[in-house]
Design an enzyme around this catalytic site. Sequence first.
Site, mmCIF file in Angstrom:
data_model
loop_
_atom_site.group_PDB
_atom_site.id
_atom_site.type_symbol
_atom_site.label_atom_id
_atom_site.label_comp_id
_atom_site.label_asym_id
_atom_site.label_seq_id
_atom_site.Cartn_x
_atom_site.Cartn_y
_atom_site.Cartn_z
ATOM 1 N N ILE A 121 0.873 -1.165 0.000
ATOM 2 C CA ILE A 121 0.000 0.000 0.000
ATOM 3 C C ILE A 121 0.914 1.220 0.000
ATOM 4 O O ILE A 121 1.873 1.299 0.761
ATOM 5 C CB ILE A 121 -0.944 -0.016 1.228
ATOM 6 C CG1 ILE A 121 -1.851 1.217 1.230
ATOM 7 C CG2 ILE A 121 -0.178 -0.124 2.525
ATOM 8 C CD1 ILE A 121 -2.894 1.192 2.350
ATOM 9 N N SER A 122 0.654 2.179 -0.878
ATOM 10 C CA SER A 122 1.501 3.355 -1.003
ATOM 11 C C SER A 122 1.439 4.212 0.256
ATOM 12 O O SER A 122 0.469 4.172 1.017
ATOM 13 C CB SER A 122 1.076 4.192 -2.207
ATOM 14 O OG SER A 122 1.246 3.481 -3.410
#
Length: 408
Positions: free
Chosen positions: A84-85
């Site tokens: 997940i960024s």
Amino acid sequence: MRTPGQLLIPLALILGSAVTAWGKDAFESQRRQLVQEAVIGNGVSDPRVIEAVQNTLRHEFVSLNQRDRAYIDMALPIGEDQTISSPFIVAYMTESLEPKPTDKVLEIGTGSGYQAAVLSPLVETVYSIEIMAPLGRRAERTLRRLGYRNVVTKIGDGYLGWEEHAPFDKIIVTCSPEKVPQPLIDQLREGGTMVVPVGERYQQTLYLYTKKNGKLEAQPLRPTLFVPMTGQAEKKREVLPDPLRPTIENGNFELPLGEHGEMQGWYYQRQVELVEDTQAPEGTKYVRFQNEDAGRPAMALQGFPIDGRRVTQLKISAMVKFDGARLGADRQSAPMILITYFDSQRRDIGRAAVGPFLGTQDWHRVEKVVRVPATAREAIFRIGLLDAMGSISFDDVKMIAGPGNPSP
């Protein structure tokens, strides 16, 4: 006893609502601090984007064992070799698109669903594609449970786009291709914009493209580090990294700055200054990190591949000087060179450090041979104060496969 007209609500929905409500209360202060420091503090200014990040429950998009890190500005593993960024990069990419309420947006790389959730209140519809089926199914469930009705997901090869819903006003690519895939160019409307990290697997630049007369006009934004796409496009890359001979890019900091003042080869640059000095240990430039707020990042990093089955050690060296360097909030918050190793699933499997560097000392060389875990497949190399305080400078930063490793 149920009174007349009372609805029977499934227990799962009651528990789900309770967990969501508890999570929102429990994490709200952390989320506000994250937005203030990592989003606003690093230059995101669009009030609609800031509000969307503030209202998006990032902890709902990570696994339970990662929730204590959900509101730290960092990428986190979500399984299937994906992450997940970080909240900042999500906010930055979202702002770069200048989202409008009437926009139809295509997202390539659903992942956890977090980026789509941030976009949801800002646009009319988000069409999101994920190539890894388990992630795609999980993201769909999460987005549906949290009420993101204008996000439409599917499992498939994102580089082929979603032709039946084209053209799109905006396209956001949350994984890194070597170059922009032609189907995405074809499916972007004339005058539309696309934000995408492009480049080699561990050396990328975030670009904003505008489609004019059927072609893309490129505007470089900043260096970045994204998880590469999974699939045939990734396997067919022309330039592949060498996990047996890891190196540091631009370790002497002599390459010219990018258009937006970013050092080439280094990412997540926080509170760093490129200093021009004819007395620099190597060449005419070095970097200096300064910070007086405990817990505020002051660092730069690089990602690199490494095969711990064959590369068992790394030799790290650098020229370092520091002035009033001291610990941050705890003993783990110290000025240093720090390597974090990840396995094939991008799980954190250990760290190695050179330092800490405390007090005041003029330029001197530091060297250390560090061990590499056998299960390591990737790593992050950080330099700076990290989240400690004072001032520290680096030059001539190097990394080579250490003793006992394969020779060229």
